[in-house]
Design a protein around this motif. Structure first.
Motif, mmCIF file in Angstrom:
data_model
loop_
_atom_site.group_PDB
_atom_site.id
_atom_site.type_symbol
_atom_site.label_atom_id
_atom_site.label_comp_id
_atom_site.label_asym_id
_atom_site.label_seq_id
_atom_site.Cartn_x
_atom_site.Cartn_y
_atom_site.Cartn_z
ATOM 1 N N VAL A 87 0.866 -1.182 0.000
ATOM 2 C CA VAL A 87 0.000 0.000 0.000
ATOM 3 C C VAL A 87 0.901 1.230 0.000
ATOM 4 N N PHE A 88 0.339 2.394 -0.353
ATOM 5 C CA PHE A 88 1.123 3.629 -0.333
ATOM 6 C C PHE A 88 1.074 4.168 1.095
ATOM 7 N N PRO A 89 2.179 4.052 1.860
ATOM 8 C CA PRO A 89 2.087 4.223 3.314
ATOM 9 C C PRO A 89 1.726 5.629 3.769
ATOM 10 N N ARG A 90 2.155 6.645 3.022
ATOM 11 C CA ARG A 90 1.894 8.007 3.476
ATOM 12 C C ARG A 90 0.684 8.618 2.772
ATOM 13 N N MET A 91 -0.082 7.799 2.088
ATOM 14 C CA MET A 91 -1.348 8.274 1.536
ATOM 15 C C MET A 91 -2.475 7.683 2.377
ATOM 16 N N GLY A 133 0.022 3.572 6.150
ATOM 17 C CA GLY A 133 1.137 3.023 6.910
ATOM 18 C C GLY A 133 0.804 2.776 8.374
ATOM 19 N N LEU A 135 -2.000 1.424 9.441
ATOM 20 C CA LEU A 135 -2.924 0.301 9.593
ATOM 21 C C LEU A 135 -2.181 -0.959 10.055
#
Lengths: 234, 317
Positions: A87-91, A133, A135
């Motif tokens: 996943v895109f951690p900072r989105m 990020g 989660l």
């Protein structure tokens, strides 16, 4: 729908796939099981266009996809949820889902699909403004599956969705995979958790050091003594 | 004393804005490619030669009112487009073929491009343009005319000087940065840029054309450098074919101190650099500028190695 014929692939001097063949028909759940390093992820990377096979054919809906760029392959409806979730951690959760819908031009359909993802994974709706990020592993896996769903795949490639997750969450994710399939999405599922995968799959392939050594229906493979000995711990 | 402190605040902020604008170009490209575009400062330099040429062409020296404002807007727009286009072309011609090469190859090529651009700047500076002062001295610094009205906005009697150009530099930079923030935060392209920076392989799997996103990043970074070139020239009033080297290195440092790859960090680092420089010039002496400036920056990095806004921990996988 998807046809892989005699495909070989290598990383540098190391041959990872040695002429594998497999097919996925519309409406099926097909699983590819095998040990670590057998070449499962490489197979999916070749199908998605991130790694180019050295030889062999790859066709999706009758089209040759070997020369296509990954973003073109996604546009055909062949979408992957990669190993390790990515996943895109900072989105935020919502932005991650939006990235899943990147290629789509039907805002109404996208809206419906947000609702669909949120109803299958209510926890994602609760956390939709949170950076991905933050989660838990299970939630990130749900997000990774939801993100791939947002692309409206015709064929969904799932790489190790159970990796490192608690049994209860694995059960939930497999339940969702079956639901998606019943709603019309074809699935190619790569798994180390062979028992879970074979239970929900219509058909399966066993991959060993770059070669397909067995194939059959899920039921047949579950009952096969070699599969039981090697992958089911019996 | 208070006037001195406030005066240096204005000087620090205006200089800092220029560093910040150039630093943004370094940081955005690094965020996506993990590559330092060492030619970036020279895109800034070469665009300042275009700015000066256009000022001569439009005859802005001595212009006033609407013709000055219109001419200036046209110069800014042309220079931003030129910087964007130049940066984009450099990426397509030089860096793109090296995308899968070992990391030193694009790095050395970038240093090479930097020298080529300096050479072009030297050539440009040798052209016989009137605005270059007759200009047979190719290597000589060129005076950039003070085309904005030079009066103190705070009144002639004030101990503090705030010129129209200070207001222009700070105001226009803030507008440009706000626009950049909006694009990166809310637009589809901006989100694709962030996704690509955070995980290029996953971005590809979502159908993002990563190559296109990289091109767009070079366009945006070059546009910011082009804009910075105009405001720097208006503010400093001298341009030189080697100015990209020092300013580029300062801006790059600003990006690292702010946290390389981090957009707000580049702005913070740029402003910090500008302010530290202004106060150290005032209270310690300009001859010590580089030593004081980099001494402080090294101290910051010792305590925050990833920069002020850089992530301190490795991301969980």
């Amino acid at each position: 729908m998807l046809n892989v014929a005699n495909m070989s692939a290598s990383y540098g001097a190391i041959d990872v796939l040695k002429g594998i063949s497999l097919r996925v028909e519309e409406g099926e759940i097909v699983t590819l099981i095998g040990a670590n390093g057998a070449g499962k992820t490489t197979t999916l990377m070749c199908i998605s266009g991130l790694h180019k096979p050295r030889s062999g054919q790859l066709t999706f809906l009758g089209q040759d996809i070997v020369p296509m760029a990954p973003h073109h392959i996604v546009r055909l409806g062949l979408v992957q949820s990669p190993e390790g979730r990515k996943v895109f951690p900072r989105m935020t959760v919502a932005e991650n889902l939006e990235m899943g819908a990147y290629t789509r031009r039907d805002p109404d359909g996208v809206k419906t699909d947000y609702e669909r993802v949120y109803s299958l994974f209510p926890v994602l709706q609760e956390r939709k403004t949170q950076p991905a990020g933050t989660l838990s592993g299970g939630e990130q896996q749900m997000l990774a599956v939801g993100r791939a769903m947002m692309a409206k795949p015709r064929l969904l490639l799932l790489d190790e969705p159970s990796l490192g997750l608690a049994p209860l969450i694995v059960a939930r994710i497999f339940e969702v995979i079956q639901t998606l399939n019943q709603q019309g999405t074809t699935v190619l599922l790569v798994e180390q958790n062979a028992r879970m995968a074979l239970r929900i799959a219509h058909r399966g392939y066993v991959l060993e050091t770059g070669t397909v050594t067995m194939e059959g229906t899920g039921v047949e493979l579950l009952a096969d003594s070699r599969v039981q000995a090697a992958y089911l711990g019996e | 004393m208070l006037d001195t402190i406030l005066q240096q605040l204005i000087i620090g902020l205006t200089n800092g804005m220029v560093f910040a604008l150039v630093a943004l170009g370094y940081t955005m490209v690094y965020g996506i490619l993990e590559f330092i575009n060492f030619a970036h400062g020279d895109v800034f330099m070469l665009t300042s030669f275009l700015a000066l040429t256009l000022v001569g062409l439009f005859d802005l020296q001595g212009a006033s009112g609407a013709s000055l404002a219109g001419g200036l807007c046209l110069v800014i727009l042309t220079c931003a487009l030129f910087g964007a286009g130049l940066n984009y072309v450099i990426d397509r011609l030089v860096y793109k073929p090296l995308r899968k090469a070992p990391k030193l190859a694009p790095l050395v090529s970038a240093i090479g491009v930097s020298f080529i651009l300096q050479n072009l700047g030297l050539f440009w500076g040798g052209m016989p343009l009137k605005v270059f002062g007759g200009g047979n001295q190719a290597a000589a610094p060129k005076a950039f005319p003070d085309i904005l009205p030079a009066h103190n906005l705070l009144g002639a009697g004030s101990g503090l000087t705030l010129m129209p150009k200070d207001v222009l530099v700070i105001g226009a930079s803030l507008v440009v940065m706000a626009a950049l923030y909006g694009v990166v935060r809310f637009s589809k392209l901006g989100k694709a840029m962030r996704a690509t920076a955070q995980d290029p392989a996953a971005a590809r799997l979502m159908g993002i054309d990563v190559d296109q996103v990289i091109g767009a990043t070079f366009l945006v970074g070059g546009g910011l450098a082009g804009f910075a070139a105009v405001i720097y020239s208006l503010y400093i009033n001298t341009i030189h074919y080697q100015m990209g080297y020092q300013n580029g290195l300062y801006a790059f440092t600003a990006a690292v101190v702010g946290g390389i790859g981090n957009i707000p960090g580049a702005v913070l680092g740029g402003l910090l650099l500008g302010l530290v420089r202004a106060y150290s010039d005032q209270f310690i002496g300009a001859q010590w500028q580089p030593a004081v400036l980099f001494g402080i920056l090294i101290l910051i990095l010792i305590f925050r190695p990833s920069g002020l806004l850089g992530s301190t921990a490795r991301e969980k996988v």
